[in-house]
Design a protein around this motif. Structure first.
Motif, mmCIF file in Angstrom:
data_model
loop_
_atom_site.group_PDB
_atom_site.id
_atom_site.type_symbol
_atom_site.label_atom_id
_atom_site.label_comp_id
_atom_site.label_asym_id
_atom_site.label_seq_id
_atom_site.Cartn_x
_atom_site.Cartn_y
_atom_site.Cartn_z
ATOM 1 N N GLN A 391 0.830 -1.196 0.000
ATOM 2 C CA GLN A 391 0.000 0.000 0.000
ATOM 3 C C GLN A 391 0.868 1.251 0.000
ATOM 4 O O GLN A 391 0.584 2.217 -0.728
ATOM 5 N N ALA A 392 1.940 1.257 0.815
ATOM 6 C CA ALA A 392 2.821 2.421 0.865
ATOM 7 C C ALA A 392 3.492 2.652 -0.484
ATOM 8 O O ALA A 392 3.624 3.794 -0.941
ATOM 9 N N ALA A 393 3.910 1.555 -1.146
ATOM 10 C CA ALA A 393 4.560 1.684 -2.452
ATOM 11 C C ALA A 393 3.582 2.219 -3.498
ATOM 12 O O ALA A 393 3.944 3.050 -4.351
ATOM 13 N N ALA A 394 2.333 1.760 -3.417
ATOM 14 C CA ALA A 394 1.333 2.241 -4.377
ATOM 15 C C ALA A 394 1.064 3.732 -4.179
ATOM 16 O O ALA A 394 0.935 4.498 -5.166
ATOM 17 N N LEU A 395 0.959 4.179 -2.962
ATOM 18 C CA LEU A 395 0.738 5.598 -2.691
ATOM 19 C C LEU A 395 1.904 6.441 -3.192
ATOM 20 O O LEU A 395 1.713 7.528 -3.746
ATOM 21 N N LEU A 396 3.134 5.932 -2.986
ATOM 22 C CA LEU A 396 4.308 6.676 -3.452
ATOM 23 C C LEU A 396 4.329 6.751 -4.972
ATOM 24 O O LEU A 396 4.595 7.818 -5.544
ATOM 25 N N THR A 397 4.049 5.623 -5.606
ATOM 26 C CA THR A 397 4.037 5.618 -7.078
ATOM 27 C C THR A 397 3.021 6.618 -7.617
ATOM 28 O O THR A 397 3.305 7.399 -8.547
ATOM 29 N N ALA A 398 1.826 6.631 -7.047
ATOM 30 C CA ALA A 398 0.789 7.567 -7.496
ATOM 31 C C ALA A 398 1.218 9.006 -7.254
ATOM 32 O O ALA A 398 0.971 9.887 -8.098
ATOM 33 N N ALA A 399 1.858 9.276 -6.120
ATOM 34 C CA ALA A 399 2.290 10.642 -5.819
ATOM 35 C C ALA A 399 3.362 11.107 -6.785
ATOM 36 O O ALA A 399 3.377 12.282 -7.206
ATOM 37 N N ILE A 400 4.252 10.212 -7.157
ATOM 38 C CA ILE A 400 5.307 10.583 -8.119
ATOM 39 C C ILE A 400 4.693 10.883 -9.478
ATOM 40 O O ILE A 400 5.009 11.894 -10.135
ATOM 41 N N ARG A 406 7.875 15.223 -11.168
ATOM 42 C CA ARG A 406 8.149 13.792 -11.302
ATOM 43 C C ARG A 406 9.455 13.511 -12.045
ATOM 44 O O ARG A 406 10.111 12.497 -11.810
ATOM 45 N N ASN A 407 9.840 14.392 -12.972
ATOM 46 C CA ASN A 407 11.083 14.166 -13.716
ATOM 47 C C ASN A 407 12.329 14.431 -12.873
ATOM 48 O O ASN A 407 13.446 14.142 -13.310
ATOM 49 N N ASP A 408 12.123 14.976 -11.668
ATOM 50 C CA ASP A 408 13.264 15.248 -10.767
ATOM 51 C C ASP A 408 13.333 14.225 -9.637
ATOM 52 O O ASP A 408 14.054 14.429 -8.662
ATOM 53 N N ILE A 409 12.566 13.140 -9.790
ATOM 54 C CA ILE A 409 12.519 12.118 -8.748
ATOM 55 C C ILE A 409 13.066 10.809 -9.302
ATOM 56 O O ILE A 409 12.683 10.372 -10.389
#
Length: 893
Positions: A391-400, A406-409
């Motif tokens: 769940q944490a990984a999915a939230l991070l992916t969506a936020a990026i 996003r191109n600086d991450i």
């Protein structure tokens, strides 16, 4: 057959458990024999076969021991177990194992005609052989000689029996248990502890209960893979017990296990320490703060410890081994420039890390640091099969994906070379909702980075020792992090490690090793009496009170013993000699200039463990010893006696530079370890309570009114006296000035001063002698007993600063000598002005001179004060009152 565990040396007490468990598994009931006299007597009366095994040994073969047949020769059998080398990397070869290997190669195990075998660690004796050995032990002056006589006796059959072969190890042996060795903070702490503890003399193996769900660390040298064990508590408990028995572990140190697993370990009679690596939100299943099933709870920070209600609990700060070489930056891998401002987030995705907030913070920062470009590098990978991590990984992916930045991450997952990641960044950012104590923070400090982090868990404990951390509230808005990051981007600083010494791997392991014996301490005896720990028993008021207390309680039948930390063991002070001559045991450990305080404290603890008291008194003890001992005395009430001006000064000095690794950084944190504090006068109780936070007891010093005979008046010059060590705080210079001022108004007089120079203040003593020129002064030097000195006085002057409840003035009052004292500390509780003495203002030689002249010229007033002084001793400051108070407080009445 009975198994007798030989623990004839006090140092073997910690190793008994591994031998007991080995015997129990072999099907042999065991008893502990801890004296040569008992062993000889038991052997003399042996009526059945006996198995003697040294404490610390465990069988090479872990099967049940089969009955040992009689010798075909018909002679009584002596079967010997060899000492064998171990395959474990943490179990080095030693001399006895080499001797046994050579002997077996030469003689093949038949020792009838081979002379003496090597010293055995495990021996089976049929009754006749046991009885002969008992007789030899009684007759001979040395144990090796007794064994030699037994082995050379022709009437016994002597053979090597492989089933009795043992491993042995003189130090501590620990099995670290962890859920897996996948990449993670708790897993790294476990493996780092195993490595560093081995370097510090502890044999360590690691057992992993499950398979990694993400990339794993390399297996350590001594590794038990228990991942094939069914995932239920009973099976895991049995697997851990088997590994512990095979390794010869003294205790289990568990990480991340469940409460049910912990209970199964304890059910198998295995001493257990457990480390909690997170705040309660991250504790394993069933772990509750009120009832954690372990002999000792260790926490990674004080913040976690505060959430644990189970006792005993102690903090061991996480520590790292700083990289010996700098990493190589990896900006080029992502197309980033050298001048870009790179923010690091080093964390495996879990909801507590709140990594999904980072893209928004980065986007807000971009326009604030123009012309620089802000970048974000996230290092970490989610654990497979974990719903929380997914769940944490999915939230991070969506936020990026939704972020304008996003191109600086960059989120490349787990990166092996953490030093390269740290070399890439400018600042570490952590927005966690809760933490135990982050290793990433420590790594960033070691790499010379600044940190912006939420004030959660142990982060503030690191920040208290490092200025490189900016703390923000856990509920801080994104804008607060942006402000802090912008400020960090404008600070130019060298990349020099700012890792505090307390957070190194060495200190983490050393503190863990310090606490392990607390889990192993055996509680077979009922606590009795008290221990008093002090610096020394040299001449002085505090030392006089300590000696009176010990002698008085001993006369009442209370068991008392003492320890000193500043006296050389072979050079006792007269005070220590007097106690020992009175039958009171006094342990002297080498002083701090000879032995490190922690090693010296460990010797005191070993003596206390072997002879448990109902209470321990610290009596004017060096602060570092107080903190070390109070930290380790988990189940013994500790009372700190004699706070006073010097006490508070010494505490302030210690906590300005506390010992690295000890998690007590304020007097109140030390006070939380105490059962109580003793002050010597009532006015001091408020300060003691406010400073230490522990219960405060007011116990005045006491003397026996009949201890010193009343003065017999005699002709001659007026004798004015004072007794104090010659140091600036005793204010003898004020007395000399007052005597010079008063001299024209006095009858013929002599000023007698008893006391030798304080160590380090010899030059001050010379200055005082020069200052006294022209005055009738007698320098009496240090006195072992003040009775003769007091019997020759007409007037006693007490002017020491600081002063609690000074014994010198009490002894003078008990002797019927009228007293003048400066109004310092508890003097006004001893002396009622113009009733049993005179009080003057401090550091006022003119006022003191007036008081001396008043009493010197009024013999009737001196007689009145003398009588009232003795009465006040009887009513308020008697030795019996003092003994009663300490007896009640310590529970030894």
């Amino acid at each position: 057959m009975r198994g007798w565990i030989l623990a004839l040396d006090s140092g073997e007490a910690m190793r008994i458990g591994r031998t007991e468990r080995a015997l129990k598994h072999a099907g042999i009931a065991s008893e502990i024999i801890d004296s040569g006299e008992e062993l000889a007597a038991r052997l003399r009366s042996a009526g059945e076969p006996v198995l003697l095994i040294e404490a610390g040994g465990w069988f090479v073969e872990s099967d049940v021991l089969s009955p040992i047949p009689k010798s075909a020769t018909g002679r009584p059998l002596i079967a010997l177990g060899a000492v064998r080398h171990s395959s474990h990397a943490s179990h080095p070869s030693h001399l006895r194992a080499e001797q046994w290997r050579d002997a077996l190669q030469k003689h093949g195990g038949d020792f009838d005609r081979a002379g003496n075998p090597p010293p055995p660690a495990c021996t089976y004796l049929e009754p006749a052989a046991a009885q002969h050995l008992g007789a030899f032990l009684e007759w001979e002056t040395s144990t090796p000689t007794a064994w030699h006589r037994l082995f050379t006796a022709r009437e016994f059959r002597k053979v090597h029996l492989p089933a009795l072969d043992v491993h042995e190890f003189a130090g501590m042996r620990v099995l670290q248990v962890i859920t897996s060795i996948q990449l993670g903070g708790a897993e790294r702490v476990t493996l780092d502890l195993a490595h560093e503890l081995s370097r510090q003399g502890v044999a360590v193996a690691v057992a992993a209960l499950g398979r990694p769900t993400r990339e794993a660390f390399p297996e350590p040298p001594d590794f038990y893979d228990l991942s094939r064990t069914p995932c239920e508590a009973v099976a895991r408990g049995e697997a851990i017990a088997n590994a512990a028995r095979d390794f010869g572990a003294d205790l289990i140190h568990a990480h991340l296990i469940t409460a049910d697993e912990a209970r199964e370990i304890r059910a198998r009679n295995l001493p257990l320490a457990m480390t909690l690596h997170n705040m309660p939100e991250g504790w394993p299943a069933g772990i509750e703060g009120e009832a954690i099933p372990a002999g000792l709870i260790l926490t990674c920070s004080r913040a976690v410890e505060e959430r644990v209600m189970t006792r005993p609990v102690r903090t061991v700060w996480n520590g790292i081994e700083p990289a010996t070489t700098a990493g190589v930056g990896i900006r080029a891998r992502f197309g980033w420039r050298a001048e870009d401002f790179v923010i690091l987030a080093i964390a495996n995705p879990r909801r507590q890390k709140r990594l999904d907030r980072l893209p928004a913070i980065l986007a807000q920062l971009q326009n604030r640091i123009v012309p620089r470009r802000a970048r974000l590098l996230i290092a970490g990978a989610p654990a497979l099969g974990s719903a929380d991590a997914e769940q944490a990984a999915a939230l991070l992916t969506a936020a990026i994906e939704s972020s304008p930045a996003r191109n600086d991450i960059a989120w490349p997952g787990a990166l092996h070379e953490i030093s390269d990641v740290l070399a890439t960044g400018d600042v570490l950012l952590s927005v966690s909702a809760h933490e135990g104590l982050s290793l990433a923070h420590l790594e960033a400090l070691a790499a010379g980075l600044r940190i912006v982090a939420t004030d959660v868990g142990g982060t503030s404990e690191i920040a208290a020792q490092s200025s490189a951390i900016t703390l923000l509230p856990v509920d801080a808005a994104d804008s607060a992090f942006v402000d802090a990051l912008e400020k960090a981007s404008r600070i130019s600083h060298e990349r020099i490690s700012s890792l505090p010494p307390s957070f190194t791997r060495h200190e983490m392991a050393a503190r863990t090793r310090w606490l392990y014996p607390r889990v192993l301490t055996r509680r077979n005896s009922k606590p009795d009496g008290l221990w008093l720990i002090t610096n020394n028993f040299s001449t002085g008021g505090a030392q006089s009170s300590a000696r009176r207390l010990l002698l008085g309680l001993a006369q009442r039948g209370v068991k008392v013993r003492a320890a000193v930390v500043e006296e050389h063991p072979s050079h006792p002070t007269p005070g220590r000699s007097a106690l020992m001559n009175a039958g009171i045991a006094v342990l002297a450990v080498p002083p701090p200039d000879v032995l490190d305080a922690q090693d010296a404290a460990a010797r005191v603890l070993a003596a206390i463990d072997a002879d448990r008291p109902r209470a321990v008194l610290f009596w004017n003890l060096i602060p570092v010893f107080k903190v070390l001992l109070a930290d380790a005395l988990l189940d013994v009430p500790v009372f700190d006696v004699s706070p006073g001006e010097m006490y508070f000064t010494s505490l302030t000095r210690y906590f300005a530079n506390p010992r690295a690794g000890l998690p007590y950084r304020t007097p109140a944190e030390y006070g939380a370890l105490l059962a109580g504090v003793v002050v010597k006068y009532a006015a001091e109780s408020g300060r003691a309570a406010a400073t230490l936070g522990a219960p405060v007891h007011v116990i005045r010093n006491g003397v026996a009114p009949d201890e010193i005979s009343p003065i017999i008046r005699r002709d001659g010059p007026l004798m004015i006296g004072s007794a104090a060590r010659l140091s600036p705080d005793k204010r003898i210079g004020d007395l000399l000035d007052a005597a010079r001022i008063a001299a024209p108004r006095l009858p013929p007089f002599t000023l007698r001063i008893a006391g030798g120079p304080e160590r380090g203040f010899e030059s001050h003593a010379h200055e005082l002698r020069a200052r006294a020129r022209g005055l009738p002064v007698e320098w009496c030097g240090e006195l072992a007993d003040t009775r003769d000195f007091l019997s020759g006085l007409d007037l006693f002057v007490m002017i020491s600063e600081p002063s609690g409840c000074p014994n010198a003035s009490l002894e003078a009052m008990a002797a019927g000598v009228p007293v003048i004292a400066t109004d310092v500390g508890g003097a006004n509780e001893q002396i009622i002005n113009d009733v049993n003495g005179l009080l003057t203002s401090r550091r006022d030689p003119q006022a003191l001179a007036n008081a001396i002249a008043k009493l010197a010229n009024d013999s009737a007033l001196r007689e009145s004060f003398a009588k009232a002084g003795r009465e006040r001793i009887r009513s308020e400051f008697s030795l019996d009152r003092m003994l009663d108070a300490y007896s009640r407080m310590c529970g030894v009445a």
